[in-house]
Design a protein around this motif. Sequence first.
Motif, short mmCIF file in Angstrom:
data_model
loop_
_atom_site.label_atom_id
_atom_site.label_comp_id
_atom_site.label_asym_id
_atom_site.label_seq_id
_atom_site.Cartn_x
_atom_site.Cartn_y
_atom_site.Cartn_z
N VAL A 76 22.61 -10.76 27.83
CA VAL A 76 22.68 -9.69 28.82
C VAL A 76 21.59 -8.68 28.53
N ARG A 77 20.91 -8.24 29.59
CA ARG A 77 20.02 -7.09 29.48
C ARG A 77 20.62 -5.98 30.34
N ALA A 78 20.87 -4.84 29.73
CA ALA A 78 21.58 -3.75 30.40
C ALA A 78 20.61 -2.91 31.23
N HIS A 79 20.81 -2.87 32.54
CA HIS A 79 19.96 -2.05 33.40
C HIS A 79 20.51 -0.63 33.41
N THR A 80 19.67 0.32 33.07
CA THR A 80 20.13 1.70 32.90
C THR A 80 20.37 2.43 34.22
N LYS A 81 19.96 1.87 35.35
CA LYS A 81 20.06 2.61 36.61
C LYS A 81 21.51 2.88 37.00
N ALA A 82 22.46 2.15 36.43
CA ALA A 82 23.87 2.34 36.78
C ALA A 82 24.44 3.63 36.23
N ILE A 87 13.64 1.68 34.98
CA ILE A 87 12.91 1.76 36.25
C ILE A 87 11.46 2.14 36.07
N ASN A 88 11.09 2.76 34.93
CA ASN A 88 9.70 3.15 34.76
C ASN A 88 9.33 3.23 33.28
N ALA A 89 8.05 3.51 33.02
CA ALA A 89 7.55 3.50 31.65
C ALA A 89 8.09 4.65 30.82
N ARG A 90 8.24 5.85 31.41
CA ARG A 90 8.77 6.97 30.66
C ARG A 90 10.17 6.69 30.14
N ALA A 91 10.96 6.00 30.93
CA ALA A 91 12.30 5.64 30.48
C ALA A 91 12.24 4.68 29.30
N ALA A 92 11.29 3.74 29.33
CA ALA A 92 11.12 2.82 28.21
C ALA A 92 10.72 3.56 26.94
N ILE A 93 9.81 4.51 27.07
CA ILE A 93 9.36 5.29 25.92
C ILE A 93 10.51 6.13 25.37
N GLY A 94 11.34 6.67 26.25
CA GLY A 94 12.49 7.43 25.82
C GLY A 94 13.49 6.59 25.04
N LEU A 95 13.71 5.36 25.46
CA LEU A 95 14.63 4.48 24.73
C LEU A 95 14.04 4.07 23.39
N GLN A 133 24.68 13.02 29.62
CA GLN A 133 23.89 13.53 30.73
C GLN A 133 22.93 12.48 31.27
N PRO A 134 23.08 12.06 32.51
CA PRO A 134 22.08 11.18 33.13
C PRO A 134 20.71 11.85 33.13
N ILE A 135 19.69 11.11 32.74
CA ILE A 135 18.34 11.67 32.65
C ILE A 135 17.36 10.74 33.35
N GLY A 136 16.23 11.31 33.69
CA GLY A 136 15.17 10.51 34.30
C GLY A 136 13.89 11.31 34.38
N THR A 137 12.82 10.76 33.85
CA THR A 137 11.52 11.42 33.89
C THR A 137 10.55 10.54 34.65
N PRO A 138 9.95 11.04 35.72
CA PRO A 138 8.99 10.20 36.46
C PRO A 138 7.77 9.91 35.61
N ASP A 139 7.12 8.80 35.89
CA ASP A 139 5.90 8.47 35.17
C ASP A 139 4.79 9.49 35.43
N ARG A 140 4.80 10.09 36.61
CA ARG A 140 3.83 11.14 36.92
C ARG A 140 4.58 12.28 37.60
N ALA A 141 4.48 13.46 37.03
CA ALA A 141 5.21 14.62 37.57
C ALA A 141 4.66 15.02 38.93
#
Length: 313
Positions: A31-37, A58-66, A305-313
């Motif tokens: 299983v690979r857990a998709h974080t969008k849920a 969903i994006n690179a910033r999320a990958a870097i955060g994990l 807390q749900p978080i999300g940072t766009p790849d470009r602000a």
Amino acid sequence: MPDPAVALDLQQVNRNLERFHQQAAAAGCVVRAHTKAHRTTELTTLQVSAGSVGAAVINARAAIGLAAAGITDVVVAWPWPEPWRWPLYVEAADRLDRFAVHVDQAETIRGLGALAVGAGTEIGVRIDVRHTGEDGVLPLARLAAETPGILLDGVTGYPAPESRADIDDRAALGRRHARMLVDLAEQIRAEGIDCQVVSAGGTPTAEAAMDVPGITEVVAGAYSTLDAGLAAIGACGLDEVAISVSAAHADLLDGCHQPWDPEAGPVLAGDRLLPAHICPLAKTLMRRGIGFTVLYDGRPVDHWQPIGTPDRA
């Protein structure tokens, strides 16, 4: 205890994780857990601890955060075409033990490969059948195999049930789609190209997909919390839904419908509401700065807390 705006039953989450991961293990896939849920680092970490091989984001910033949270295997599960994202992919690859991105264009493979070579790294790519189309998979696989700095990680797809007919036929839909992915992987291997991962996405069709021989991975998000929309199609029971919203905060559920049933709203369970679709709820919470009150034995034990940072602000 004040009535929490959004409550997450941790015991039920753990039961959901155990059941889904056991199903996958019995079928011989991961299983690979998709974080969008849910969009929380805490639940992603719990999913990995419970057996998920890694995360989809969903994006690179999320990958870097994990990566900063110690999760070392991450896939960006959307074929973004913009070249300005490529340096972020290189950064993510440098921080993670295993990193891959979905691709659907030759330009992405060539450009990302050139940057990876310049940085002295290698980036995995998964050919996204949903966006490429079946006919486009083999040419992209050949290109990935011959491009320095690129590792062909595999093929992936999501059948995306969007109508009542789709969801009523979800088991057959999941099997058909999974067999198509397996066949494409076999075509790639027949040309002498390694194709390790055959990844099928989506909680509604996951059970059928994981039973198809040759599927190595299932990407799913909503399986951890489930929701009333999944209960309505028989994918779970209402008593298995781990997420609920206070009736006083029913506005949080605006727009939280399943694509196959846009008229279906939340379900009342006792004095709380079970969302029809967890993914848009998590996005709403992220935007409004509202988190999950995590309950154990009905008592609050944490706040995620749900978080999300766009790849470009």
